[in-house]
Scaffold this motif. Sequence first.
Motif, mmCIF file in Angstrom:
data_model
loop_
_atom_site.group_PDB
_atom_site.id
_atom_site.type_symbol
_atom_site.label_atom_id
_atom_site.label_comp_id
_atom_site.label_asym_id
_atom_site.label_seq_id
_atom_site.Cartn_x
_atom_site.Cartn_y
_atom_site.Cartn_z
ATOM 1 N N HIS A 211 -2.753 -11.409 -3.021
ATOM 2 C CA HIS A 211 -2.975 -10.031 -3.483
ATOM 3 C C HIS A 211 -4.222 -9.444 -2.831
ATOM 4 C CE1 HIS A 211 -4.437 -6.993 -6.511
ATOM 5 N NE2 HIS A 211 -3.232 -6.542 -6.212
ATOM 6 N N SER A 212 -5.258 -10.244 -2.700
ATOM 7 C CA SER A 212 -6.498 -9.770 -2.079
ATOM 8 C C SER A 212 -6.280 -9.478 -0.600
ATOM 9 C CB SER A 212 -7.611 -10.801 -2.267
ATOM 10 O OG SER A 212 -7.846 -11.049 -3.639
ATOM 11 N N ASP A 213 -5.520 -10.335 0.080
ATOM 12 C CA ASP A 213 -5.186 -10.073 1.482
ATOM 13 C C ASP A 213 -4.404 -8.769 1.619
ATOM 14 O OD1 ASP A 213 -6.445 -12.301 2.530
ATOM 15 O OD2 ASP A 213 -4.650 -13.552 2.485
ATOM 16 N N TYR A 214 -3.525 -8.511 0.667
ATOM 17 C CA TYR A 214 -2.743 -7.266 0.685
ATOM 18 C C TYR A 214 -3.672 -6.057 0.571
ATOM 19 C CZ TYR A 214 0.276 -3.542 -1.079
ATOM 20 O OH TYR A 214 0.918 -2.342 -1.274
ATOM 21 N N ILE A 215 -4.643 -6.141 -0.324
ATOM 22 C CA ILE A 215 -5.597 -5.033 -0.485
ATOM 23 C C ILE A 215 -6.388 -4.817 0.796
ATOM 24 C CG2 ILE A 215 -7.713 -4.325 -1.681
ATOM 25 C CD1 ILE A 215 -6.585 -5.668 -4.201
ATOM 26 N N LEU A 216 -6.896 -5.894 1.379
ATOM 27 C CA LEU A 216 -7.681 -5.775 2.619
ATOM 28 C C LEU A 216 -6.836 -5.212 3.755
ATOM 29 C CD1 LEU A 216 -9.675 -9.145 2.565
ATOM 30 C CD2 LEU A 216 -10.580 -6.845 2.171
ATOM 31 N N ARG A 217 -5.619 -5.675 3.862
ATOM 32 C CA ARG A 217 -4.741 -5.244 4.958
ATOM 33 C C ARG A 217 -4.443 -3.753 4.878
ATOM 34 N NH1 ARG A 217 -1.574 -9.236 4.306
ATOM 35 N NH2 ARG A 217 -0.018 -8.212 3.013
ATOM 36 N N ASN A 218 -4.325 -3.233 3.661
ATOM 37 C CA ASN A 218 -3.958 -1.837 3.493
ATOM 38 C C ASN A 218 -5.157 -0.898 3.431
ATOM 39 O OD1 ASN A 218 -0.837 -1.522 3.019
ATOM 40 N ND2 ASN A 218 -1.444 -3.442 2.047
ATOM 41 N N LEU A 219 -6.345 -1.439 3.622
ATOM 42 C CA LEU A 219 -7.521 -0.575 3.761
ATOM 43 C C LEU A 219 -7.477 0.177 5.089
ATOM 44 C CD1 LEU A 219 -10.475 -2.818 2.497
ATOM 45 C CD2 LEU A 219 -9.553 -0.767 1.393
ATOM 46 N N ARG A 220 -6.826 -0.414 6.091
ATOM 47 C CA ARG A 220 -6.796 0.168 7.428
ATOM 48 C C ARG A 220 -5.426 0.745 7.750
ATOM 49 N NH1 ARG A 220 -9.139 -4.938 10.864
ATOM 50 N NH2 ARG A 220 -11.272 -4.997 10.048
ATOM 51 N N LYS A 221 -5.441 1.793 8.508
ATOM 52 C CA LYS A 221 -4.208 2.285 9.102
ATOM 53 C C LYS A 221 -3.946 1.503 10.379
ATOM 54 C CE LYS A 221 -4.998 6.956 7.327
ATOM 55 N NZ LYS A 221 -5.222 8.387 7.689
ATOM 56 N N PRO A 222 -2.702 1.426 10.827
ATOM 57 C CA PRO A 222 -2.414 0.702 12.076
ATOM 58 C C PRO A 222 -3.281 1.191 13.227
ATOM 59 C CG PRO A 222 -0.382 1.289 10.967
ATOM 60 C CD PRO A 222 -1.484 1.970 10.194
ATOM 61 N N LYS B 133 -13.922 -0.907 5.470
ATOM 62 C CA LYS B 133 -14.064 -0.044 4.311
ATOM 63 C C LYS B 133 -14.322 -0.894 3.071
ATOM 64 C CE LYS B 133 -10.707 3.203 6.323
ATOM 65 N NZ LYS B 133 -9.408 3.903 6.140
ATOM 66 N N ILE B 134 -14.754 -0.233 2.006
ATOM 67 C CA ILE B 134 -15.035 -0.945 0.758
ATOM 68 C C ILE B 134 -13.716 -1.296 0.076
ATOM 69 C CG2 ILE B 134 -16.098 -0.813 -1.519
ATOM 70 C CD1 ILE B 134 -18.100 1.155 -0.368
ATOM 71 N N PRO B 135 -13.434 -2.587 -0.144
ATOM 72 C CA PRO B 135 -12.197 -2.956 -0.857
ATOM 73 C C PRO B 135 -12.312 -2.663 -2.343
ATOM 74 C CG PRO B 135 -13.483 -4.910 -0.344
ATOM 75 C CD PRO B 135 -14.205 -3.757 0.284
ATOM 76 N N LYS B 136 -11.219 -2.192 -2.920
ATOM 77 C CA LYS B 136 -11.190 -1.862 -4.341
ATOM 78 C C LYS B 136 -9.903 -2.381 -4.955
ATOM 79 C CE LYS B 136 -13.911 2.360 -3.666
ATOM 80 N NZ LYS B 136 -13.941 3.838 -3.802
ATOM 81 N N GLY B 137 -9.968 -2.734 -6.229
ATOM 82 C CA GLY B 137 -8.795 -3.218 -6.940
ATOM 83 C C GLY B 137 -8.777 -4.728 -7.054
ATOM 84 N N GLY B 138 -8.040 -5.229 -8.039
ATOM 85 C CA GLY B 138 -7.956 -6.668 -8.239
ATOM 86 C C GLY B 138 -9.321 -7.273 -8.501
ATOM 87 N N LEU B 139 -9.530 -8.479 -8.009
ATOM 88 C CA LEU B 139 -10.813 -9.145 -8.212
ATOM 89 C C LEU B 139 -11.901 -8.609 -7.299
ATOM 90 C CD1 LEU B 139 -9.863 -12.866 -8.905
ATOM 91 C CD2 LEU B 139 -10.816 -11.191 -10.476
ATOM 92 N N PHE B 140 -11.541 -7.698 -6.385
ATOM 93 C CA PHE B 140 -12.580 -7.044 -5.585
ATOM 94 C C PHE B 140 -13.486 -6.162 -6.443
ATOM 95 C CE2 PHE B 140 -9.709 -7.862 -1.909
ATOM 96 C CZ PHE B 140 -10.625 -8.527 -1.113
#
Length: 252
Positions: free
Chosen positions: A160-171, A177-184
């Motif tokens: 789940h954390s990898d998913y959040i990090l991956r979607n912080l960026r556009k292709p 960027k600052i990660p938000k959500g989950g245990l972040f």
Amino acid sequence: MHCCRDLINYLSCGMILAGLGHLVQHSKSQASYGRHMGLSPPARTVPARLAWFLQELPAFLIPLLLLLTPHRTTSTGRYLLLGTFCMHYFQRTFVYSLLTRGQPFPLYVMVTAGLFCSVNGFLQGHYLLHCAHFDDGWTAGYRYKTGLVLFYLGMAINMHSDYILRNLRKPGEVVYKIPKGGLFEYVSGANYLGELVEWFGYAIATWSLPTLSFAIFSLCFIGPRAYYHHRYYHDKFKDYPRLRKALIPFIF
């Protein structure tokens, strides 16, 4: 194939010492890859997706090859190998590597990681298939059940954390960027926390030196990286949440 118990013990102790050595070596600076790569990147780099695939593959493939060798083990040992260790590395090799948007890896980092995964794949596979002995009541014990719960919980946190990090960026983006959500919301290294929960759960479920040595090595390797990520965020973003910790919620 008989159990090479002396070799397993040497490799386990060597892994603990290597982890402690890494902890000392990187107590003041972080390994130069990803966001911590210097202004002058190494001349030889490998695309992130290819690097992740090649370096993680041995940890998945070697235990599977060991399954083809004659062995005397319980179904518990096979399940723990396939249902925990190999499951993690299947996800890292065939899923995570195809989705990651990270920066190119220095070649030496990829080669070093691949060598580690090869040794560790042999260590965990050989121990669980040829050395470990689990009695009939092991799967009913609290260590087995607690360890598996922690492992799968940690794997869910990690993914789940990898998913959040991956979607912080556009292709195509390479900015951080600052990660938000989950245990972040509580730690800067939520993905690292999840992986550590995985491996300490794995060590509890198997209750052995080889699995504990891997968990300790992971802590020594991931701990400093989480700390330097945390410091990077604070240096780069003036509005970074001040109460957020590096790796362990509310503590560190």
